[in-house]
Scaffold this active site. Structure first.
Site, PDB file in Angstrom:
ATOM      1  N   GLY A   1       0.789  -1.229   0.000  1.00  0.00           N
ATOM      2  CA  GLY A   1       0.000   0.000   0.000  1.00  0.00           C
ATOM      3  C   GLY A   1       0.817   1.271   0.000  1.00  0.00           C
TER       4      GLY A   1
ATOM      5  N   SER B   1      -5.504  11.459   8.479  1.00  0.00           N
ATOM      6  CA  SER B   1      -6.725  11.483   7.674  1.00  0.00           C
ATOM      7  C   SER B   1      -7.554  12.715   7.985  1.00  0.00           C
ATOM      8  CB  SER B   1      -7.565  10.228   7.955  1.00  0.00           C
ATOM      9  OG  SER B   1      -8.829  10.317   7.321  1.00  0.00           O
TER      10      SER B   1
ATOM     11  N   TYR C   1     -11.406   4.732  13.842  1.00  0.00           N
ATOM     12  CA  TYR C   1     -10.320   5.196  12.971  1.00  0.00           C
ATOM     13  C   TYR C   1     -10.203   6.723  13.037  1.00  0.00           C
ATOM     14  CZ  TYR C   1      -7.585   5.720   8.648  1.00  0.00           C
ATOM     15  OH  TYR C   1      -6.626   6.043   7.719  1.00  0.00           O
TER      16      TYR C   1
ATOM     17  N   LYS D   1      -6.949   9.029  14.326  1.00  0.00           N
ATOM     18  CA  LYS D   1      -6.277  10.014  13.484  1.00  0.00           C
ATOM     19  C   LYS D   1      -6.372  11.415  14.082  1.00  0.00           C
ATOM     20  CE  LYS D   1      -4.868   7.093  10.410  1.00  0.00           C
ATOM     21  NZ  LYS D   1      -3.417   6.753  10.304  1.00  0.00           N
TER      22      LYS D   1
ATOM     23  N   VAL E   1      -7.505   6.138  -0.808  1.00  0.00           N
ATOM     24  CA  VAL E   1      -6.595   5.491  -1.758  1.00  0.00           C
ATOM     25  C   VAL E   1      -7.021   4.049  -2.029  1.00  0.00           C
ATOM     26  CG1 VAL E   1      -4.172   4.912  -2.215  1.00  0.00           C
ATOM     27  CG2 VAL E   1      -4.740   6.972  -0.906  1.00  0.00           C
TER      28      VAL E   1
END
Length: 313
Positions: A47, A172, A232, A236, A269
């Site tokens: 990745g 993010s 998540y 972040k 992405v």
């Protein structure tokens, strides 16, 4: 044309600009690094981490590709080595104290430290419209505490240089404090986390601990947390806050020993983390991280970026 179409058009135009920028070579006076410059990338077996490793090595740096799993890490490094790139593998689990200690000792013994740290290692267990917090503990521990562990361990090993050492953390927009969507509803907490004078490591740790406690108590849905990929997003948000805090802590280091720390959002992405449902290529997703790591004459620190532009926390 609707707002979504206009946003897509703007994004595509910006991606074209970035693609053009990537084709422009650094001039000699901008190129502060050499093959002796050591970059460490965590979670780099696939990745974005793999692509950041590839791009940094393509620029002529020596890159240490790290991965928790030795087999996949060795294979990833071999692929890049066969392409003629100066990439070396070493096992590293950012959550394991012994693993980090062994890595630090190996790095010091073989390279005398590092110049660039890219914190990429991270996990996400939600896809599409899912918003489970079943793995919240693992998400917070890996994404936030793992990143913090690496920063704390690597700072003493950062090599002195006139260009300054660099730390780049993959973050993010989902963790933005003051975004129009997906922000913490508690205005007081937002203000405390947003005010550099009141921001402390204890406050950041307490915030994520409170979230995890509410997850355990099954009260998190009424806690005013971000509503998209909640665990998540909180992880972040913590990385973003810690980046700002560490920039302040490191700001009084003397010339020749400067360390600049920033974070960036790669966008949605097309990688395993998004179930390959993203709308941005891995090359584009890695670009801003590499750009931040290599900025010439960098005095930029404590900032948040996306598509090579500063954005608000």
């Amino acid at each position: 044309m609707g707002s979504k179409e206009r946003a897509k058009e703007r994004r595509e135009k910006r991606m074209q600009e970035i693609s053009l920028l990537r084709t422009i070579p650094y001039s000699d006076h901008q190129r502060w690094w050499s093959s002796e410059t050591i970059a460490v990338v965590t979670g780099a077996n696939r990745g974005i981490g793999f692509e950041i490793t590839r791009q940094l090595a393509t620029h002529g740096l020596t890159v240490i590709l790290t991965s928790r799993d030795s087999n996949v890490g060795l294979e990833a490094a071999r692929v890049l080595q066969e392409g003629g790139l100066n990439v070396v593998f070493h096992q590293l689990d950012v959550l394991d104290h012994l693993s980090r200690k062994q890595f630090s000792e190996w790095l010091q013994q073989n390279y005398g430290g590092l110049d660039i740290l890219v914190n990429n290692a991270g996990v996400n267990f939600n896809l599409g419209s899912d918003n489970s917090v079943e793995y919240a503990q693992k998400v917070i521990t890996t994404n936030y505490f793992g990143t913090k562990n690496m920063i704390e361990d690597m700072i003493p090993m950062m090599k002195p240089s006139t260009a300054g050492a660099r730390i780049v953390s993959v973050s993010s927009r989902l963790g933005r404090l003051n975004g129009r969507r997906n922000r913490i509803e508690d205005v007081t907490l937002r203000e405390e986390l947003g005010n550099l004078d009141s921001l402390t490591e204890e406050l950041i740790d307490r915030t994520v601990s409170n979230f995890l406690q509410q997850v355990e108590d099954s009260t998190w849905t009424s806690g005013g947390w971000p509503q998209t990929f909640t665990d998540y997003s909180v992880s972040k948000l913590a990385i973003n806050a810690y980046t700002r805090l560490m920039a302040k802590v490191l700001s009084d280091r003397p010339d020749g020993h400067k360390i600049y720390i920033n974070c960036y959002c790669p966008g949605w992405v097309k990688t395993a983390m998004t179930g390959y449902a993203g709308n941005i290529s891995v090359e584009e997703g890695a670009d801003t991280g590499v750009w931040l790591a290599l900025l010439p004459d960098q005095a930029v620190t404590g900032k948040f970026f996306a598509e090579r532009r500063e954005i608000n926390f």
